[in-house]
Design an enzyme around this catalytic site. Structure first.
Site, PDB file in Angstrom:
ATOM      1  N   PHE A  16       0.846  -1.195   0.000  1.00 34.81           N
ATOM      2  CA  PHE A  16       0.000   0.000   0.000  1.00 34.81           C
ATOM      3  C   PHE A  16       0.882   1.245   0.000  1.00 34.81           C
ATOM      4  O   PHE A  16       1.750   1.405   0.857  1.00 34.81           O
ATOM      5  CB  PHE A  16      -0.907   0.012   1.229  1.00 34.81           C
ATOM      6  CG  PHE A  16      -1.830   1.203   1.306  1.00 34.81           C
ATOM      7  CD1 PHE A  16      -3.030   1.212   0.606  1.00 34.81           C
ATOM      8  CD2 PHE A  16      -1.499   2.314   2.074  1.00 34.81           C
ATOM      9  CE1 PHE A  16      -3.890   2.306   0.670  1.00 34.81           C
ATOM     10  CE2 PHE A  16      -2.343   3.413   2.159  1.00 34.81           C
ATOM     11  CZ  PHE A  16      -3.544   3.408   1.440  1.00 34.81           C
ATOM     12  N   GLY A  17       0.643   2.126  -0.959  1.00 37.18           N
ATOM     13  CA  GLY A  17       1.382   3.382  -1.042  1.00 37.18           C
ATOM     14  C   GLY A  17       0.468   4.566  -0.822  1.00 37.18           C
ATOM     15  O   GLY A  17      -0.681   4.576  -1.282  1.00 37.18           O
ATOM     16  N   GLY A  53       2.137   7.898  -0.748  1.00 41.05           N
ATOM     17  CA  GLY A  53       2.925   9.042  -1.215  1.00 41.05           C
ATOM     18  C   GLY A  53       3.342   8.815  -2.651  1.00 41.05           C
ATOM     19  O   GLY A  53       2.506   8.595  -3.520  1.00 41.05           O
ATOM     20  N   SER A  54       4.643   8.806  -2.897  1.00 40.07           N
ATOM     21  CA  SER A  54       5.117   8.663  -4.278  1.00 40.07           C
ATOM     22  C   SER A  54       4.781   7.315  -4.891  1.00 40.07           C
ATOM     23  O   SER A  54       4.735   7.188  -6.121  1.00 40.07           O
ATOM     24  CB  SER A  54       6.634   8.893  -4.338  1.00 40.07           C
ATOM     25  OG  SER A  54       7.324   7.912  -3.585  1.00 40.07           O
ATOM     26  N   GLU A 103      12.980   3.161   0.748  1.00 35.37           N
ATOM     27  CA  GLU A 103      12.416   3.784   1.936  1.00 35.37           C
ATOM     28  C   GLU A 103      13.399   3.820   3.111  1.00 35.37           C
ATOM     29  O   GLU A 103      12.987   3.996   4.263  1.00 35.37           O
ATOM     30  CB  GLU A 103      11.143   3.026   2.355  1.00 35.37           C
ATOM     31  CG  GLU A 103      10.119   2.842   1.251  1.00 35.37           C
ATOM     32  CD  GLU A 103       9.488   4.154   0.795  1.00 35.37           C
ATOM     33  OE1 GLU A 103       9.622   5.169   1.507  1.00 35.37           O
ATOM     34  OE2 GLU A 103       8.868   4.159  -0.276  1.00 35.37           O
TER      35      GLU A 103
END
Length: 247
Positions: free
Chosen positions: A25-26, A28-29, A104
């Site tokens: 799950f993202g 942001g970018s 990350e």
């Protein structure tokens, strides 16, 4: 103790072997540039978290000594955060998670959360999606600041992945495209745009359409609502598979 990279990695890989389904799950970018192969993607919400521009970036949108600002998640009992979930190819789960651990590495740790298709749904469509959160204990965490202070930092920061303003403008644009209202993001994006205009700074990417709409006293949130009222279509899923270290 705070979550650390690798806390969930091995368990995720074991789950992949057993179920053939691992989701990332993202928020942001990763929404607009996942840069890894995936089988399927689904928009959705996680509960108990809010998105905030409180994480410093010294490896993507800033440099050591002059960090940019990117989003992380803060626990909030009533909060929800919209993002994009990606189902990974079973044969590439381990390599993709290794890639994400590197991408990350500037303060983010692995965690998991359930993903709901709609805010009102009682049951998740995805259980235990992997996500990355920059906790308050990491060395790059900057914490809360005023909208104007965050906007000033974003407008004057850049790093290996590009100018910081491109990050927030891409995020604002994709949220509007998917008809998602995020007041925190839109307020800061509007402040960055206004600062660039006032100081005659050239934006690194065009200002998102949502920020150019007429605004009332409610500011960018009103502009977002206007865009949503004008749009009746949802974006169609697409697949991206070109690796990149950028964020």
């Amino acid at each position: 103790r705070p979550l650390r990279p690798g806390d969930f990695g091995p368990a995720i890989c074991i789950m992949a072997e057993a179920t053939k389904d691992v989701w990332v799950f993202g928020y942001g970018s990763l929404i607009w540039r996942p840069s890894f192969a995936y089988v399927e993607k689904r928009p959705g919400y996680i509960r108990g978290w809010i998105r905030r521009f409180w994480q410093g970036s010294t490896d993507h949108r800033g440099v050591p000594g002059k960090p940019g600002r990117v989003v992380t998640l803060l626990p909030d009992k009533e909060g929800t955060t919209w993002g994009m979930a990606y189902r990974l190819p079973p044969s590439e789960v381990e390599s993709i998670i290794s890639y994400l651990d590197v991408r990350e590495k500037g303060g983010y740790s692995q965690a998991t959360a359930h993903v709901f298709a709609e805010l009102t749904d009682s049951e998740p469509v995805i259980q235990n999606a992997l996500l990355y959160i920059a906790t308050t204990e990491n060395v790059n965490y900057l914490g809360e600041a005023t909208v104007d202070a965050i906007a000033h930092q974003i407008a004057h920061s850049a790093g290996p992945s590009g100018p910081n303003d491109a990050y927030i403008f891409h995020l604002a644009a994709v949220l509007a495209e998917h008809r998602v209202v995020d007041e925190h993001v839109m307020d800061i994006a509007t402040a960055v745009m206004n600062l660039q205009r006032r100081l005659n700074l050239t934006p690194s990417v065009p200002h998102p359409t949502v920020l150019l709409l007429p605004q009332s006293a409610d500011g960018a949130l009103a502009a977002t609502a206007t865009l949503l009222a004008l749009s009746d279509t949802q974006p169609q899923p697409q697949q991206l598979s070109q690796p990149s270290q950028q964020q």
